[in-house]
Write a protein that holds these residues in place. Sequence first.
Motif, PDB file in Angstrom:
ATOM      1  N   ASP A  57       0.835  -1.202   0.000  1.00 35.71           N
ATOM      2  CA  ASP A  57       0.000   0.000   0.000  1.00 35.71           C
ATOM      3  C   ASP A  57       0.870   1.254   0.000  1.00 35.71           C
ATOM      4  OD1 ASP A  57      -2.441  -1.261  -0.096  1.00 35.71           O
ATOM      5  OD2 ASP A  57      -2.679  -1.371   2.091  1.00 35.71           O
ATOM      6  N   ASP A  58       1.944   1.230   0.791  1.00 30.12           N
ATOM      7  CA  ASP A  58       2.834   2.390   0.821  1.00 30.12           C
ATOM      8  C   ASP A  58       3.477   2.615  -0.538  1.00 30.12           C
ATOM      9  OD1 ASP A  58       2.244   2.764   3.477  1.00 30.12           O
ATOM     10  OD2 ASP A  58       4.047   1.721   4.227  1.00 30.12           O
ATOM     11  N   LEU A  60       2.301   1.663  -3.447  1.00 30.06           N
ATOM     12  CA  LEU A  60       1.286   2.099  -4.405  1.00 30.06           C
ATOM     13  C   LEU A  60       1.059   3.596  -4.321  1.00 30.06           C
ATOM     14  CD1 LEU A  60      -1.418  -0.739  -4.248  1.00 30.06           C
ATOM     15  CD2 LEU A  60      -0.146   0.001  -6.267  1.00 30.06           C
ATOM     16  N   ASN A  61       1.088   4.124  -3.142  1.00 33.87           N
ATOM     17  CA  ASN A  61       0.877   5.559  -2.969  1.00 33.87           C
ATOM     18  C   ASN A  61       1.994   6.360  -3.620  1.00 33.87           C
ATOM     19  OD1 ASN A  61      -1.503   5.166  -1.549  1.00 33.87           O
ATOM     20  ND2 ASN A  61      -0.435   5.073   0.449  1.00 33.87           N
ATOM     21  N   THR A 128      -4.648  -5.838   0.533  1.00 38.28           N
ATOM     22  CA  THR A 128      -4.137  -4.465   0.506  1.00 38.28           C
ATOM     23  C   THR A 128      -5.317  -3.505   0.377  1.00 38.28           C
ATOM     24  OG1 THR A 128      -3.946  -4.404  -1.900  1.00 38.28           O
ATOM     25  CG2 THR A 128      -2.067  -5.307  -0.651  1.00 38.28           C
ATOM     26  N   GLY A 129      -5.017  -2.244   0.429  1.00 37.56           N
ATOM     27  CA  GLY A 129      -6.083  -1.254   0.326  1.00 37.56           C
ATOM     28  C   GLY A 129      -6.745  -1.237  -1.032  1.00 37.56           C
ATOM     29  N   THR A 130      -6.041  -1.719  -2.062  1.00 35.27           N
ATOM     30  CA  THR A 130      -6.600  -1.719  -3.419  1.00 35.27           C
ATOM     31  C   THR A 130      -7.269  -3.040  -3.763  1.00 35.27           C
ATOM     32  OG1 THR A 130      -4.496  -2.479  -4.312  1.00 35.27           O
ATOM     33  CG2 THR A 130      -4.849  -0.093  -4.197  1.00 35.27           C
TER      34      THR A 130
END
Length: 454
Positions: A57-58, A60-61, A128-130
């Motif tokens: 997630d980190d 991806l950001n 993950t967040g996505t």
Amino acid sequence: MSRRSIAGRLTLLLQSVAGAAILAFAVASLWLTARTLRSEEVRLLGETAHRVAAAVDDELNEAGGLEKAARDGLAGETSAEFRIDIFDQSGRLVASTRHDGSPPLALPLPTPGRVDRHGGRVRVAALTGTGARVVASISERIHGTTMRALTGAIIATALPLLVFTVLMSRRLARGTLQPLTRMAQRARDVSVESGVRSLGEPSGIEEVDRLQESINRLLEGLDDHLQAQRRFTADASHELLTPLTVISGELELALASPSLPPGLAPGIHKAADQVRAMRDLVEALLFIRRVAASTPAKGHEFEPVNLTDLATRAVQSARDERPDRAADISVDAPDEVMVSGHETLLASAVRNLVDNAIKFTSPGKRVGITLRSNDGSAFVIVDDAGEGIAAGDRERVFDPFYRGGEARTRDPGFGLGLPIIRQVARTHGGEVTVADSPAGGARFTMTLPTWQPN
């Protein structure tokens, strides 16, 4: 029925309990270790999956692409045991560590938050967040290898412990039963002649001491009874001997009187014979009493005695009394067979053995007397050619006044000869036994300890 000792049973019980305890400990240890390892694996897999999901997630950001973010998120994972796979929302594999060279992860993919075992692996997933799915897994072979190594270590530890337990259980059982063993050894030494009234000092074990006290009371009562019986026999014999001697003398005088009417002589002869028989019985009873009192424990000092001399004299006396049987009696003995004892008592025993053999052997048949010594023991062996003694009577013939079938028809005595022989032998620390003779009759063997110069 087979006999098993208490020590053996107690040893078996201790070994069984110890073996069961060791086995239970080993099984419990393996089960608890396996459970702990599995729980720790699941915890670490879950932590790893969530840590990688957070890293993805980190990334991806910052990077914006799932594949690059997945590769960057896995960059710091170097575990050789854990495998981490990252899938997109469609289930396509986008990145994997695959350190162990295993095949692709089997479908279906595990549900996030639940432990899954599929395709030979333990799997834990996190999202993950996505919506991408991070799966951390470990091969079950690693768990099996660990458990086998642990099992081997437990066996390697348990086997020496089991051997030690077996040895200690034997020692413990023997030590616990040692007081009973000493009591048994002491009890074997108890005999009518020994006068033992106690089996020794208390052992300090309550149950054993109660048993010993009961046996001691029994021995005391038995010894008191035997002593009273012996005193009665001795007193009665002494009281009877004097009047019998007087009566015998008077009858002999009557028979020698020239004024005795001829018609009375046969009756007086019969009376004199009966009185002599009664006197012989009383003297035999007194002799047994004297032998019982002549034990070394009661202060009697034994001296070196040559059994060959005693046997030679006994045979010569028998030949003199029965010239018609002189050729039937043979002696096979070395010049010396030395024992320690009371010469008069031993001479009586040897003479009784010879007389007994002649008595039950028909004229013309052989009576053999053999003397030998070996390994600290001297043997007086007397073989006759009579009818022998039945196996069931071989101990009873040594009981006072017992007379078997052949003895009742051929022997006018009282059945005290063999008891006297055994009493003499046991007084000297020996024994008398009877068996079948090669000559066809009975073989009596008197065994005595040989004389030791020191």
